[in-house]
Design a protein around this motif. Structure first.
Motif, PDB file in Angstrom:
ATOM      1  N   THR A  64      35.672 -18.690  33.096  1.00 31.96           N
ATOM      2  CA  THR A  64      36.989 -19.323  33.259  1.00 31.96           C
ATOM      3  C   THR A  64      36.884 -20.845  33.183  1.00 31.96           C
ATOM      4  O   THR A  64      37.757 -21.511  32.617  1.00 31.96           O
ATOM      5  CB  THR A  64      37.614 -18.918  34.602  1.00 31.96           C
ATOM      6  N   GLU A  65      35.804 -21.398  33.740  1.00 37.53           N
ATOM      7  CA  GLU A  65      35.608 -22.846  33.687  1.00 37.53           C
ATOM      8  C   GLU A  65      35.317 -23.294  32.261  1.00 37.53           C
ATOM      9  O   GLU A  65      35.865 -24.302  31.788  1.00 37.53           O
ATOM     10  CB  GLU A  65      34.467 -23.258  34.613  1.00 37.53           C
ATOM     11  N   ARG A 113      36.178 -21.854  29.499  1.00 34.54           N
ATOM     12  CA  ARG A 113      37.385 -21.730  28.685  1.00 34.54           C
ATOM     13  C   ARG A 113      38.335 -22.900  28.940  1.00 34.54           C
ATOM     14  O   ARG A 113      38.900 -23.475  28.001  1.00 34.54           O
ATOM     15  CB  ARG A 113      38.081 -20.401  28.985  1.00 34.54           C
ATOM     16  N   ALA A 114      38.501 -23.270  30.206  1.00 34.18           N
ATOM     17  CA  ALA A 114      39.386 -24.390  30.550  1.00 34.18           C
ATOM     18  C   ALA A 114      38.872 -25.697  29.944  1.00 34.18           C
ATOM     19  O   ALA A 114      39.654 -26.515  29.439  1.00 34.18           O
ATOM     20  CB  ALA A 114      39.504 -24.521  32.066  1.00 34.18           C
ATOM     21  N   ASP A 116      43.872 -32.610  32.727  1.00 32.45           N
ATOM     22  CA  ASP A 116      44.387 -31.381  32.123  1.00 32.45           C
ATOM     23  C   ASP A 116      44.527 -30.339  33.227  1.00 32.45           C
ATOM     24  O   ASP A 116      43.538 -29.930  33.839  1.00 32.45           O
ATOM     25  CB  ASP A 116      43.436 -30.875  31.031  1.00 32.45           C
ATOM     26  N   ASP A 117      45.767 -29.913  33.489  1.00 37.27           N
ATOM     27  CA  ASP A 117      46.004 -28.939  34.561  1.00 37.27           C
ATOM     28  C   ASP A 117      46.650 -27.663  34.041  1.00 37.27           C
ATOM     29  O   ASP A 117      47.386 -26.991  34.765  1.00 37.27           O
ATOM     30  CB  ASP A 117      46.868 -29.558  35.662  1.00 37.27           C
ATOM     31  N   ARG A 118      46.359 -27.323  32.798  1.00 39.97           N
ATOM     32  CA  ARG A 118      46.923 -26.092  32.243  1.00 39.97           C
ATOM     33  C   ARG A 118      46.383 -24.848  32.943  1.00 39.97           C
ATOM     34  O   ARG A 118      47.052 -23.817  32.997  1.00 39.97           O
ATOM     35  CB  ARG A 118      46.650 -26.035  30.736  1.00 39.97           C
ATOM     36  N   ASP A 119      45.171 -24.952  33.472  1.00 42.32           N
ATOM     37  CA  ASP A 119      44.615 -23.877  34.296  1.00 42.32           C
ATOM     38  C   ASP A 119      44.638 -24.353  35.744  1.00 42.32           C
ATOM     39  O   ASP A 119      43.814 -25.181  36.143  1.00 42.32           O
ATOM     40  CB  ASP A 119      43.184 -23.562  33.866  1.00 42.32           C
ATOM     41  N   ASN A 148      41.419 -24.442  37.571  1.00 48.49           N
ATOM     42  CA  ASN A 148      40.377 -25.310  37.014  1.00 48.49           C
ATOM     43  C   ASN A 148      41.028 -26.566  36.429  1.00 48.49           C
ATOM     44  O   ASN A 148      41.129 -26.727  35.209  1.00 48.49           O
ATOM     45  CB  ASN A 148      39.579 -24.573  35.930  1.00 48.49           C
ATOM     46  N   ARG A 149      41.472 -27.428  37.310  1.00 48.01           N
ATOM     47  CA  ARG A 149      42.087 -28.691  36.886  1.00 48.01           C
ATOM     48  C   ARG A 149      40.976 -29.665  36.500  1.00 48.01           C
ATOM     49  O   ARG A 149      40.036 -29.874  37.267  1.00 48.01           O
ATOM     50  CB  ARG A 149      42.953 -29.265  38.003  1.00 48.01           C
ATOM     51  N   ILE A 204      35.547 -30.706  37.181  1.00 45.23           N
ATOM     52  CA  ILE A 204      36.583 -29.760  37.591  1.00 45.23           C
ATOM     53  C   ILE A 204      36.868 -30.005  39.069  1.00 45.23           C
ATOM     54  O   ILE A 204      35.950 -30.024  39.898  1.00 45.23           O
ATOM     55  CB  ILE A 204      36.136 -28.305  37.373  1.00 45.23           C
TER      56      ILE A 204
END
Length: 216
Positions: A134-135, A137-138, A164-167, A170-171, A191
């Protein structure tokens, strides 16, 4: 006619006196009620303004905290990621320890021109070969534009940090790494540790600032 009126007033003197007293009293009560409603509305608006300003101040504290982390950890020169330094596991980050960060990373072009991401533990800056999907990918999504600019040899005049805070889990805060020709050769970032932010940093800020903003 006047005699009839006087007779009526004499016979109903008590009621006349009652009306003479109660009507002004009702007017006063109505005026006070209207004033209280207006005061309550004004107080409610004032409370909302105070709360909005307070939350803005808390957000500013968070911003300055992570801005300090950017200045402390992400000012990486291009020579620190050139050659095979990253492949050998050498950390480009300094010896300083940063708080509120879940993972440090560097994304850069390797010797074959492939864009790769290297993960580091923020406590000791050691290289971590194991990636969390997940990290990763973010980070790939967040750094895609920098990767494209690097491939196209785009000259970058400003190298400030971006968020970038789309996730939400995982900002990411990151900063491009530029070479002498002002072209992107990589990206350094971290992150945000949201658990630390919620459980430690924010309570500390609130406990310190709340009595100052809203004294008893």
């Amino acid at each position: 006619m006047m005699k009839i009126v006087r007779t009526f007033l004499k016979q109903h003197m008590l009621w006349v006196g009652f009306v003479a007293v109660i009507v002004p009293l009702l007017c006063i009560l109505a005026l006070q009620y209207w004033s209280l409603l207006k005061l309550e509305k004004t107080s409610s608006v004032a409370d909302k303004v105070w709360m909005k300003n307070y939350l803005s101040d808390v957000a500013t504290e968070v911003k300055y905290f992570y801005k300090g982390n950017v200045e402390q950890a992400l000012n990486i020169p291009a020579y620190a990621i050139t050659g095979d330094l990253l492949e050998k596991g050498k950390s480009p980050f300094g010896a300083c320890e940063v708080k509120g960060i879940k993972r440090l990373f560097v994304s850069a072009f390797d010797s074959s021109g492939e864009w790769k991401t290297y993960f580091y533990d923020p406590s000791c800056k050691t290289y971590q070969c194991t990636q969390i999907a997940t990290e990763a990918r973010a980070i790939n999504v967040a750094s895609a534009s920098f990767k494209m600019m690097g491939q196209e040899k785009t000259v970058v005049r400003m190298s400030g940090y971006t968020v970038d805070d789309r996730d939400p889990e995982n900002r990411i805060v990151m900063k491009p790494i530029l070479d002498e020709s002002k072209q992107i050769v990589g990206v350094a970032g971290f992150i945000i540790d949201t658990d630390y932010l919620k459980q430690e940093f924010l309570p500390q800020v609130i406990n310190t600032s709340l009595p100052m903003k809203f004294p008893d």
